[in-house]
Structures are given as C-alpha cells and as structure tokens.
Design a protein around this motif. Structure first.
Motif, PDB file in Angstrom:
ATOM      1  N   SER A 242       0.835  -1.202   0.000  1.00  0.00           N
ATOM      2  CA  SER A 242       0.000   0.000   0.000  1.00  0.00           C
ATOM      3  C   SER A 242       0.868   1.250   0.000  1.00  0.00           C
ATOM      4  N   THR A 246       0.427   9.954  -1.188  1.00  0.00           N
ATOM      5  CA  THR A 246       0.303  10.100  -2.641  1.00  0.00           C
ATOM      6  C   THR A 246       1.279  11.157  -3.151  1.00  0.00           C
ATOM      7  N   MET A 264      -1.377   2.944  -8.848  1.00  0.00           N
ATOM      8  CA  MET A 264      -1.995   2.421  -7.623  1.00  0.00           C
ATOM      9  C   MET A 264      -1.350   1.115  -7.195  1.00  0.00           C
ATOM     10  N   GLU A 341     -13.808   4.437  -5.614  1.00  0.00           N
ATOM     11  CA  GLU A 341     -14.576   4.380  -4.371  1.00  0.00           C
ATOM     12  C   GLU A 341     -15.874   3.602  -4.558  1.00  0.00           C
ATOM     13  N   LYS A 344     -15.131   0.035  -4.311  1.00  0.00           N
ATOM     14  CA  LYS A 344     -14.903  -0.369  -2.921  1.00  0.00           C
ATOM     15  C   LYS A 344     -16.223  -0.517  -2.152  1.00  0.00           C
ATOM     16  N   ASN A 410      -8.502  -3.012  -1.096  1.00  0.00           N
ATOM     17  CA  ASN A 410      -7.062  -3.075  -0.827  1.00  0.00           C
ATOM     18  C   ASN A 410      -6.243  -2.157  -1.735  1.00  0.00           C
ATOM     19  N   SER A 412      -4.723   1.246  -3.187  1.00  0.00           N
ATOM     20  CA  SER A 412      -4.392   2.582  -2.676  1.00  0.00           C
ATOM     21  C   SER A 412      -3.674   3.391  -3.745  1.00  0.00           C
ATOM     22  N   ASP A 414      -0.970   5.708  -5.167  1.00  0.00           N
ATOM     23  CA  ASP A 414       0.429   5.992  -4.857  1.00  0.00           C
ATOM     24  C   ASP A 414       0.917   7.260  -5.540  1.00  0.00           C
TER      25      ASP A 414
END
Length: 432
Positions: A242, A246, A264, A341, A344, A410, A412, A414
C-alpha cells in the motif's frame, strides 16, 4: 480447443514446455526465453536477443542465414526484450512450417530446433568475441528503439509515472537500460554477458506444434548440460502492499493532448496473492467498453479521449491511463477516484461482473493461433505453477462479487503524474 501440454525440467533452472496442438495449425513455434535480474547488466543484456538472432557461426552472413531460413520453407526468427516484475526477459523465437507440410520426409521441427540452438550457443564471433561492427549496429538499433518509444507520449507518461512511483525499487529500471549505458558497451562486455546468460539465467524452452517434442527436448537438455549452471541468478520482485502517501508530479512537453496517469498499489504481497479477483476487479474498473472508467469518465462525463486501467500482476500495480485536456486535470482525477470508491462500496451491477467475466474468459486470442498459445505459456515462465487457459477461465468464472469488493478495498493511490501539453502542441500528434 483440442490440445495438451507437458512440462519438465531436464536441466537445473530450465523448464521445457511442449504444447501439442493436434495438427490444428500450419505453423509451429520454438521459443527460448532467459530471465535475469534487472540491474547493472540490463543494458548489455538487452543487446543479446537482437545480436543472436541475425547470424551464427554456421550462417555468418545475413545472406547465408536468409538462405537457410528459406530452405526451412520460409521460417522466421524474431527476438525481444521484456520485463516481468524485476526480471528482464530475453527471448529468441523461430516460427516454421509444421512437419506434415514438408515436401519430403524431412523434420522441419528438428532443423528449426537445431537452428535455435546454433543461435544461442554458437553465435558469430571472432577469436571468442562478438564482432565490433555487429555490436555497434545493435547499439544503434537499440538506442533508436528507445528514442522512438519515448516519442510515444502515452508510453512516455506511463514510463515516467512508473519511474516516480517505484523510484526506490529495481522496477523503475527500463527493460532495455539507459541510452548512456548502451553507448559505453563494447565487444568484451557483450561476450561476457552472453556467457553469463547461459550459466545463470532461468531458462524457458517452449515448443508449440504437433511434432514429436521428445527429440527436441533431448537436444536442449544435452546442450545445456555442457554449461555450468550451478549458480543461477536469484530472481526476486519487491512488492509494496500500500501507499503511505500520494506523490503528485506535473511536467510539460510540447504536445496537444495531456496525459494523466494514476499509479496504484493493488495490496499484493507476491504475484500469486489474490490475483484472480484483482484481475476481475481492475477489469470492471477500467478494462473494456463495459468498464466504469469508459462508460462514466469517458462517455458520460466526456472528461477524456481515453481512460483505462491495466493490472500488472508481476508487480502488484494498477495503472490508470487517460488522455485529457489540461483544464480537465483535477476533474478527471476526482472522477477516476470516485469510480474506484464506488468499486470499494460495491456500487457495480451484476451485469458489470458478468460482462467482465465473459470478456476475460474469451480464449479465442489464445487458443486460435500457435502464437497465442506460445505467448500464454511463455508468459508463465516464472510462475510457480503453469496453468492452461481453461483453468484460468475456470478461476475467473468462480470470482464472486464479495471478492471483487474486497480486492478493490485493498487498492491505494500511490502516484499521480500529469504530462501537460503546451499551447503550441506537436504537429501530427493523434488525439486518442
């Protein structure tokens, strides 16, 4: 598709994979791939496939090589360099007519395999070293290839985002190394790299066709047995599960269309970790015309010329690429992240899941050509277990909605990289 495959390891660090296509195709394929760790030798290693494919001791000129290929009913030799995680893959491949189409009883398959062995083990050298003119030619061609790739601004933006995202990881390296490193290479360095490749690389030999593969396997086993392969290079890829924060980078170039890339982390600890559900999730997110990025960000919101997500299993990354107008940068970023989102939260339909599974289990591009089958099995050369396309399709089909949501949770963010176009732009650049 009626075919079978057999896997064996006749020599330390060598996988031999034969795919029996049951006379479904006219062509057969013979592939040799060598995996080495990315590092200080990456640039010199990258020259080897192109250098080895052109000539060998037995056929030292292009004219002689082409004459021999013509005698094999127009066989073709190709070469390539790729990256699988933090390993560099060097590949030589011969495509030839199936034995049953020969005008006599000759075994085209065995002659093609012998040629591949000649290219690998008996290259065109003088006094044990590669010829300077040949090395300089390959250096020039490799530099031209790198420059041409960098002129493709979509590729350039993806490369820059990856470099920034993985700046402290070996993966940031180009599969071909840097131009400045290539310029410094001499004949001695190439010769040493070739010998080291034979001794330390993890090797995959693939034979795809309806021939008897056993004699071919024996030829490769005997030849590789003459090399000291007791100290194989260690292949390892670092996975970062993860992003702690950012990173945002904005650069400008004289192009008409801005290129936005979001890098990501997929939450993987290795290349086997939950990759099937992640594959389905990333496909629903941005894999095809049925995806959320395509339908919402591109079509409904009209924020970009293209918008897609690609899953890199070998490194645990999901890269979102988009072509946008500069003024839409922030809107596009927010829209892409909103779609993530939604993934998710489970805000996707059963039809979305069905469409993705249907697309991912369409095996026609794999099973309908010998090239597709060769790519499928060669692409798994570093995997712990090699699976058939049908086994892969079964695993994809078994993915549940809950697994997709869990996989998305899971992910994220980056790195956000924006290649902004200046007002003048470049003549002839396509707006994709």
């Amino acid at each position: 598709m009626n075919y079978s495959f057999a896997l064996s390891s006749p020599v330390n660090g060598l996988r031999f994979c034969s795919v029996d296509t049951k006379s479904n195709f006219k062509l057969a394929i013979y592939t040799a791939s060598f995996a080495l760790p990315l590092g200080k030798d990456t640039a010199v290693n990258a020259l080897l496939p192109g250098l080895l494919k052109r000539t060998c001791k037995k056929y030292p000129t292009l004219t002689q090589m082409n004459k021999h290929l013509a005698s094999l009913y127009g066989a073709m030799v190709s070469a390539g360099v790729s990256k699988d995680g933090e390993s560099q893959i060097l590949t030589l491949r011969i495509t030839a007519l199936e034995d049953r189409f020969a005008l006599t009883d000759e075994k085209i398959s065995e002659k093609a395999a012998e040629l591949l062995l000649d290219l690998i083990f008996d290259p065109n050298t003088v006094d044990g070293k590669f010829i300077e003119a040949d090395v300089e030619r390959e250096k020039r061609l490799m530099i031209e290839q790198i420059e041409n790739e960098l002129n493709d601004k979509r590729y350039y933006a993806l490369k820059r985002c990856t470099e920034i995202m993985c700046k402290n990881e070996v993966y940031a390296m180009s599969r071909c190394g840097d131009i400045e490193d290539i310029k410094k290479i001499d004949c001695e360095a190439v010769t040493a790299a070739w010998k080291k490749m034979l001794e330390t690389a993890t090797v995959y030999i693939g034979v795809t066709g309806s021939m008897d593969a056993e004699p071919i396997k024996q030829k490769f086993a005997e030849k590789f047995s003459t090399v000291n392969r007791t100290k194989l290079a260690e292949l390892h890829t670092e996975f970062i599960t993860s992003a702690d924060e950012t990173t945002k980078v904005r650069e400008e170039l004289p192009v008409k269309q801005g290129k936005l890339v979001l890098g990501m982390r997929a939450g993987m600890v290795d290349d086997e970790d939950n990759y099937i559900p992640i594959k389905v999730m990333s496909d629903i997110f941005g894999g095809g015309v049925y995806s959320k990025l395509f339908n919402n960000v591109r079509e409904k919101m009209s924020l970009c010329y293209y918008c897609s997500a690609g899953f890199n299993r070998s490194k645990g990354l999901i890269m979102v690429q988009s072509g946008i107008e500069n003024e839409n940068e922030q809107k596009a970023i927010e829209a892409i992240l909103n779609e993530l989102e939604d993934m998710k939260k489970g805000n996707f339909s059963d039809d979305d899941l069905t469409s993705s599974i249907k697309a991912l289990t369409n095996l026609s591009l794999v099973n309908d050509t010998p090239e597709g089958l060769d790519r499928w099995y060669c692409g798994q050369m570093l995997d712990r277990d090699i699976i058939t396309p049908e086994e892969y399709a079964e695993q994809i089909s078994a993915v549940t909605r809950e697994q997709v949501i869990s996989a998305a949770q899971n992910v994220s963010l980056d790195t956000v990289y924006m290649l902004a176009g200046t007002a003048t732009g470049e003549e002839g650049e396509d707006d994709e």
